[in-house]
Design an enzyme around this catalytic site. Sequence first.
Site, PDB file in Angstrom:
ATOM      1  N   SER A 136       0.686  -0.976  -0.047  1.00 51.91           N
ATOM      2  CA  SER A 136      -0.063   0.035  -0.401  1.00 51.91           C
ATOM      3  C   SER A 136       1.190   1.252  -0.102  1.00 51.91           C
ATOM      4  CB  SER A 136      -0.840  -0.229   1.355  1.00 51.91           C
ATOM      5  OG  SER A 136      -1.892   1.029   1.084  1.00 51.91           O
ATOM      6  N   LYS A 162      -1.336  -1.234  -4.338  1.00 58.39           N
ATOM      7  CA  LYS A 162      -2.281  -0.244  -4.295  1.00 58.39           C
ATOM      8  C   LYS A 162      -2.043   1.501  -3.737  1.00 58.39           C
ATOM      9  CE  LYS A 162      -5.064  -0.130  -0.010  1.00 58.39           C
ATOM     10  NZ  LYS A 162      -5.389  -0.853   1.024  1.00 58.39           N
ATOM     11  N   LYS A 164      -3.011   4.923  -2.185  1.00 58.98           N
ATOM     12  CA  LYS A 164      -4.078   5.742  -1.406  1.00 58.98           C
ATOM     13  C   LYS A 164      -4.365   7.059  -2.335  1.00 58.98           C
ATOM     14  CE  LYS A 164      -4.370   3.328   2.333  1.00 58.98           C
ATOM     15  NZ  LYS A 164      -5.761   2.651   3.021  1.00 58.98           N
ATOM     16  N   ASP A 190      -6.955   2.954  -3.689  1.00 56.49           N
ATOM     17  CA  ASP A 190      -8.146   3.132  -2.092  1.00 56.49           C
ATOM     18  C   ASP A 190      -8.532   4.469  -1.164  1.00 56.49           C
ATOM     19  OD1 ASP A 190      -7.211   1.354   1.353  1.00 56.49           O
ATOM     20  OD2 ASP A 190      -9.784   2.667   0.476  1.00 56.49           O
ATOM     21  N   GLU A 215     -11.330   0.862  -3.510  1.00 50.99           N
ATOM     22  CA  GLU A 215     -11.907   0.161  -2.441  1.00 50.99           C
ATOM     23  C   GLU A 215     -12.423   1.478  -1.984  1.00 50.99           C
ATOM     24  OE1 GLU A 215      -9.165  -1.177   1.312  1.00 50.99           O
ATOM     25  OE2 GLU A 215      -8.540  -1.365  -1.054  1.00 50.99           O
ATOM     26  N   ASP A 240     -14.097  -1.609   2.332  1.00 49.30           N
ATOM     27  CA  ASP A 240     -12.810  -2.406   3.374  1.00 49.30           C
ATOM     28  C   ASP A 240     -14.042  -1.570   5.286  1.00 49.30           C
ATOM     29  OD1 ASP A 240      -9.315  -1.044   4.738  1.00 49.30           O
ATOM     30  OD2 ASP A 240     -10.880  -1.896   5.748  1.00 49.30           O
ATOM     31  N   LYS A 264     -10.184  -8.029   7.730  1.00 40.24           N
ATOM     32  CA  LYS A 264      -9.294  -7.724   7.863  1.00 40.24           C
ATOM     33  C   LYS A 264      -9.699  -8.441   9.706  1.00 40.24           C
ATOM     34  CE  LYS A 264      -7.677  -3.092   6.019  1.00 40.24           C
ATOM     35  NZ  LYS A 264      -8.183  -1.925   6.245  1.00 40.24           N
ATOM     36  N   GLY A 292      -4.323  -5.038   5.733  1.00 36.29           N
ATOM     37  CA  GLY A 292      -3.728  -4.696   6.518  1.00 36.29           C
ATOM     38  C   GLY A 292      -3.552  -3.479   7.524  1.00 36.29           C
TER      39      GLY A 292
HETATM   40  C1  NPQ Z   1      -6.853   0.740   4.494  1.00 40.32           C
HETATM   41  N1  NPQ Z   1      -3.931  -0.539   5.528  1.00 40.32           N
HETATM   42  O1  NPQ Z   1      -6.360  -0.444   3.960  1.00 40.32           O
HETATM   43  C2  NPQ Z   1      -5.640   0.733   6.039  1.00 40.32           C
HETATM   44  C3  NPQ Z   1      -5.649   1.978   6.192  1.00 40.32           C
HETATM   45  C4  NPQ Z   1      -4.169   2.162   7.046  1.00 40.32           C
HETATM   46  C5  NPQ Z   1      -2.056  -0.891   4.768  1.00 40.32           C
HETATM   47  O2  NPQ Z   1      -3.608   0.880   3.772  1.00 40.32           O
HETATM   48  C6  NPQ Z   1      -1.959   2.670  11.332  1.00 40.32           C
HETATM   49  C7  NPQ Z   1      -2.548   1.415  11.720  1.00 40.32           C
HETATM   50  C8  NPQ Z   1      -1.402   3.714  10.598  1.00 40.32           C
HETATM   51  C9  NPQ Z   1      -3.097   1.221  10.676  1.00 40.32           C
HETATM   52  C10 NPQ Z   1      -2.894   3.343   8.003  1.00 40.32           C
HETATM   53  C11 NPQ Z   1      -3.178   0.154   4.307  1.00 40.32           C
HETATM   54  C12 NPQ Z   1      -2.658   3.100   9.156  1.00 40.32           C
HETATM   55  C13 NPQ Z   1      -3.521   1.970   9.689  1.00 40.32           C
HETATM   56  C14 NPQ Z   1      -3.550   3.427   7.024  1.00 40.32           C
HETATM   57  C15 NPQ Z   1      -4.661   1.293   8.546  1.00 40.32           C
HETATM   58  O3  NPQ Z   1      -7.274   1.168   4.162  1.00 40.32           O
HETATM   59 MG    MG Z   2      -8.828   0.132   3.240  1.00 34.58          MG
END
Ligand code: NPQ
Ligand code: MG
Length: 368
Positions: A136, A162, A164, A190, A215, A240, A264, A292
């Site tokens: 990501s 991925k 953002k 995402d 996403e 998500d 998740k 994640g």
């Molecule tokens: C998601 N995860 O899929 C989340 C968003 C996210 C890997 O993009 C600390 C703990 C910071 C969890 C930042 C990914 C974070 C976090 C972003 C989760 O939407």
């Molecule tokens: Mg997400």
Amino acid sequence: MRIDNVELRRLKMPLVTPFRTSFGLQTVRDVLLVVATTTDGVTGYGECVALADPVYSEEYVDGAERVIARYLAPAVLAAGAVTAADVAPLTSAFVGQRMAKAAVEMAVLDAQLRTVGMNLAEFLGGVRATVEVGVSVGITDTVAALVEAVRSYLDEGYRRIKLKIQPGFDLLPVTAVRDAFGPDILLQVDANTAYRAGDLDRLTRLDEYDLLLLEQPFDHDDLELHAELAQRMRTPICLDESLTSAKTTATAIRAGACEIANIKAGRVGGYLEARRMHDVAAALDVPVWCGGMLETGIGRAANLALAALPGFTLPGDISGSARYYREDITAPFVPVGGSMAVPTGPGIGVEVDEERVAALTTSRQVIR
Ligand code: NPQ
Ligand code: MG
């Protein structure tokens, strides 16, 4: 199995690079570890994925620690003989708190499996020894910086990227990455709920880029808008934040709002509910992948076990330890050719580096 005590540890883990999403900038991870020790002296580990602030979901790490200390751990400790499957019923009187409950259930499950010498992937019904993983990539100050970040991850062997996105940082970055690396890289985006009804037309233009999925463009409780966009786009809509249980997953799929599901364990209350969510999606013919939450090696190990289930057919956000941390609290996870091995040891299948944990600990309490 009886739990003798539950230890709650807070760790401060700096990120190797700042991670920007539509809900803010993260530079350090405030980790809550749940350590359950049985009366036979077996220790199980759980990791709470709640962020420091309630910006991804309603939970936040200080709140989760208080809920565990005051409600969840006492309920489990008072129950006498327990298994992981008892944690949800034992804590059902406390509404929501899924990330907190998931961390407690994970610690009890790890202790239970270590006690009987069973591996988590085997326990869940995993069918793979290795799983494909992706990475990501956060929002950057410039599109050029994004292209360089993506290049470094492709050089590391990641085959799925991925990005953002948010209003004002979407079509241009996607164009630049496709132009720079061509049609063959697996690319998805995402939005973390950053768009509104007025963005429908703009979002449909993402169909030009042959994305794996889009996403969570809209609010977590707006299934109608997701369903409308799904009608108007070729790119599959993935949810998500909206999916908080196997039941809400079935509802979203039936509403036409969820064509691919990001699973998740922390978001749905634990690995047992995550497996049920996997089974519901499989029954409704919807592909899933493992999301994640910047986990340490503890959560990463358990996510690899989950991603070994047959319905996980898309690469997960289970990147190498080095994606987020200079040094992890387990042996580092390192992807090879875009895949990672599923741990095979008892429980979550990894040993925890107690010295490293002690060095990173900012607070500690034991509930008996
Ligand atoms: C998601 N995860 O899929 C989340 C968003 C996210 C890997 O993009 C600390 C703990 C910071 C969890 C930042 C990914 C974070 C976090 C972003 C989760 O939407
Ligand atoms: Mg997400």
